[in-house]
Design a protein around this motif. Structure first.
Motif, PDB file in Angstrom:
ATOM      1  N   ARG A  35     -39.940 -23.917  20.253  1.00 45.13           N
ATOM      2  CA  ARG A  35     -38.921 -24.897  20.646  1.00 45.13           C
ATOM      3  C   ARG A  35     -37.540 -24.256  20.739  1.00 45.13           C
ATOM      4  NH1 ARG A  35     -39.522 -29.050  16.725  1.00 45.13           N
ATOM      5  NH2 ARG A  35     -37.950 -27.972  15.464  1.00 45.13           N
ATOM      6  N   VAL A  36     -37.268 -23.260  19.884  1.00 50.07           N
ATOM      7  CA  VAL A  36     -35.959 -22.598  19.888  1.00 50.07           C
ATOM      8  C   VAL A  36     -35.766 -21.799  21.173  1.00 50.07           C
ATOM      9  CG1 VAL A  36     -34.547 -20.827  18.776  1.00 50.07           C
ATOM     10  CG2 VAL A  36     -35.802 -22.473  17.383  1.00 50.07           C
ATOM     11  N   GLU A  47     -32.418 -21.566  12.976  1.00 49.90           N
ATOM     12  CA  GLU A  47     -33.701 -22.269  13.137  1.00 49.90           C
ATOM     13  C   GLU A  47     -34.822 -21.275  13.454  1.00 49.90           C
ATOM     14  OE1 GLU A  47     -35.589 -26.160  15.476  1.00 49.90           O
ATOM     15  OE2 GLU A  47     -33.592 -25.429  16.017  1.00 49.90           O
ATOM     16  N   SER A 107     -41.357 -19.368   7.864  1.00 50.11           N
ATOM     17  CA  SER A 107     -42.383 -20.374   7.503  1.00 50.11           C
ATOM     18  C   SER A 107     -43.608 -20.304   8.423  1.00 50.11           C
ATOM     19  CB  SER A 107     -41.785 -21.779   7.584  1.00 50.11           C
ATOM     20  OG  SER A 107     -41.340 -22.061   8.911  1.00 50.11           O
ATOM     21  N   GLN A 158     -35.799 -19.457  10.253  1.00 48.92           N
ATOM     22  CA  GLN A 158     -36.601 -20.335   9.390  1.00 48.92           C
ATOM     23  C   GLN A 158     -38.031 -20.463   9.921  1.00 48.92           C
ATOM     24  OE1 GLN A 158     -34.217 -23.896   9.408  1.00 48.92           O
ATOM     25  NE2 GLN A 158     -32.907 -23.210   7.699  1.00 48.92           N
ATOM     26  N   ALA A 159     -38.158 -20.562  11.252  1.00 44.27           N
ATOM     27  CA  ALA A 159     -39.499 -20.659  11.857  1.00 44.27           C
ATOM     28  C   ALA A 159     -40.303 -19.393  11.598  1.00 44.27           C
ATOM     29  CB  ALA A 159     -39.368 -20.923  13.352  1.00 44.27           C
ATOM     30  N   VAL A 164     -44.616 -24.149  16.394  1.00 43.30           N
ATOM     31  CA  VAL A 164     -43.985 -25.165  17.244  1.00 43.30           C
ATOM     32  C   VAL A 164     -42.464 -25.011  17.224  1.00 43.30           C
ATOM     33  CG1 VAL A 164     -43.629 -27.641  17.565  1.00 43.30           C
ATOM     34  CG2 VAL A 164     -45.900 -26.769  16.935  1.00 43.30           C
ATOM     35  N   ARG A 165     -41.925 -24.823  16.035  1.00 40.70           N
ATOM     36  CA  ARG A 165     -40.472 -24.704  15.898  1.00 40.70           C
ATOM     37  C   ARG A 165     -39.971 -23.420  16.575  1.00 40.70           C
ATOM     38  NH1 ARG A 165     -37.410 -24.968  10.029  1.00 40.70           N
ATOM     39  NH2 ARG A 165     -35.322 -25.572  10.795  1.00 40.70           N
ATOM     40  N   LEU A 166     -40.721 -22.332  16.401  1.00 39.45           N
ATOM     41  CA  LEU A 166     -40.344 -21.051  17.014  1.00 39.45           C
ATOM     42  C   LEU A 166     -40.265 -21.183  18.538  1.00 39.45           C
ATOM     43  CD1 LEU A 166     -41.851 -17.600  16.127  1.00 39.45           C
ATOM     44  CD2 LEU A 166     -41.738 -18.335  18.488  1.00 39.45           C
ATOM     45  N   LYS A 168     -29.207 -22.174  16.494  1.00 39.48           N
ATOM     46  CA  LYS A 168     -30.531 -21.826  17.010  1.00 39.48           C
ATOM     47  C   LYS A 168     -31.071 -20.584  16.304  1.00 39.48           C
ATOM     48  CE  LYS A 168     -31.192 -24.823  20.450  1.00 39.48           C
ATOM     49  NZ  LYS A 168     -32.346 -25.757  20.464  1.00 39.48           N
ATOM     50  N   ASP A 210     -43.860 -21.207  11.540  1.00 44.43           N
ATOM     51  CA  ASP A 210     -43.930 -22.487  12.246  1.00 44.43           C
ATOM     52  C   ASP A 210     -43.921 -22.212  13.750  1.00 44.43           C
ATOM     53  OD1 ASP A 210     -43.514 -24.968  13.424  1.00 44.43           O
ATOM     54  OD2 ASP A 210     -42.230 -25.682  11.795  1.00 44.43           O
TER      55      ASP A 210
END
Length: 400
Positions: A307-308, A292, A299, A295-296, A303-305, A289, A301
């Motif tokens: 979601r984690v 991830e 980038s 990386q979010a 949505v990804r941030l 996690k 991101d």
């Protein structure tokens, strides 16, 4: 047992009906269904007719048609009209004692001497004949029927101001007009000009986010309340009815939208990176996690941030209390929760602004359609009556 009150003070039935039935008083009667409100209203009409007769000439000094009663439905108006007619017929030639009793229950008699009460009873007996000779009856109307009469007296300049045709037909049911309206509205959205392109974008975005059915349902609901909407819109109340995110969440005011705080707010950035470092010290699953999340952040991101750190329901994900740096993780989750709340407010404001612009254009197309067809609807009648009666000059015009 029935209880009566007048201005908050308990009174007996005789006093209550004497006040309620007196047309010289302005009264509001509150009672449950079946309590006799219609009886009281028609009794006020009856007393108004009695007082309209000149005691010297025995003729109407005030024309019966100048007495106006207004109700909501045609059925109610018809019932009141029939009841008044039935009473007057039954009183014609009735025994004096019966007439005296009918006067007493309506508050007439206690303050009169025997002779005056007899004279009033004879007048009641003659009312039906006098009305037949006069040829015109008390006006018992629905609101919209009376409003339509007012509209016929409106000056042409006012009709032009309100966008109403001088020679008009009342559209009692607007269903046929609505059928014609929607294709016209879509055609307006497809026009090749900047305003139409903006509205088309509003419509497409609303449909994409909420579906065509819900979007059209919202516009149809606005059309149902278009007079209220237009009055509120003219006062700026519609535009202000949903607060901007910056008003509700001042901390995000510097950013174009709240989620920009993830990248542009130094405190938020530091909190998120601290959470990633803390998660990197956990179990293999938590470390994944952390990777991830990093990386979010790199980038950008959103949505990804989210979601984690958060569940699909927008709640903070659970991490072990024994995890080193758990407070940094919770602080980051708190940041994300605040951003999500501000984002929801921002989206609500955007949607409300879109629907406001679309509704205004829908009303414009509906007004243009009615002008072309020579139609006025119930809302037009209400709006015109409000303007006519609310303006001191125009209301004088109506009375004249």
């Amino acid at each position: 047992m029935a209880a009566y009150a007048c201005n908050g003070v308990r009174v007996d039935a005789a006093h209550f009906y004497a006040v309620a039935c007196d047309p010289g008083r302005s009264v509001v009667v509150e009672a449950c269904a079946g309590a006799g409100k219609t009886w009281m209203l028609v009794s006020r009409m009856l007393r108004a007719l009695l007082e309209a007769v000149d005691p010297v000439t025995g003729r109407f000094a005030v024309a019966p048609q100048e007495i106006l009663a207004i109700t909501f439905t045609r059925r109610a108006a018809g019932e009141m009209r029939a009841r008044l007619q039935q009473w007057l017929q039954s009183y014609s030639g009735a025994p004096e004692e019966l007439l005296r009793q009918e006067l007493r229950v309506r508050g007439i008699g206690d303050d009169l001497g025997p002779q005056a009460l007899s004279d009033k009873a004879r007048l009641l007996s003659n009312l039906y004949r006098l009305l037949l000779e006069d040829g015109r009856q008390v006006q018992i109307r629905t609101f919209h029927s009376w409003f339509a009469t007012l509209l016929r007296t409106a000056p042409l300049s006012l009709l032009e101001q309100l966008g109403l045709p001088a020679d008009h037909e009342l559209l009692e049911d607007d269903a046929p007009a609505r059928v014609l309206l929607w294709p016209r509205f879509y055609q307006a959205l497809m026009a090749d000009d900047e305003a139409s392109r903006g509205l088309r974008s509003d419509f497409e975005t609303a449909v994409a986010q909420h579906g065509r059915s819900q979007t059209l349902k919202a516009l149809a609901s606005a059309l149902d309340k278009r007079i209220e909407f237009e009055l509120a819109h003219a006062a700026g109340a519609v535009a202000r009815s949903v607060a901007r995110a910056a008003q509700q969440f001042p901390a995000f005011a510097p950013f174009a939208r709240p989620s920009a705080a993830y990248w542009d707010d130094a405190d938020c950035q530091e909190s998120l990176w601290s959470a990633a470092r803390a998660m990197g010290q956990g179990t293999p699953g938590v470390v994944a996690k952390a990777v991830e999340l990093e990386q979010a952040l790199q980038s950008q991101d959103v949505v990804r941030l989210q979601r984690v750190l958060m569940t699909q329901e927008g709640l903070p994900r659970k991490f072990s209390d024994r995890l080193a740096g758990i407070e940094q993780i919770r602080q980051a989750q708190d940041w994300v929760q605040r951003v999500l709340s501000a984002e929801r407010q921002h989206e609500a404001w955007l949607h409300q602004q879109r629907m406001m612009r679309l509704s205004v254009r829908l009303f414009q197309e509906y007004a243009a359609l009615k002008r072309e067809r020579g139609w006025v609807d119930m809302n037009d009648l209400e709006h015109a009556a409000r303007v006519l009666l609310g303006d001191p000059v125009l209301s004088g015009w109506v009375q004249q």
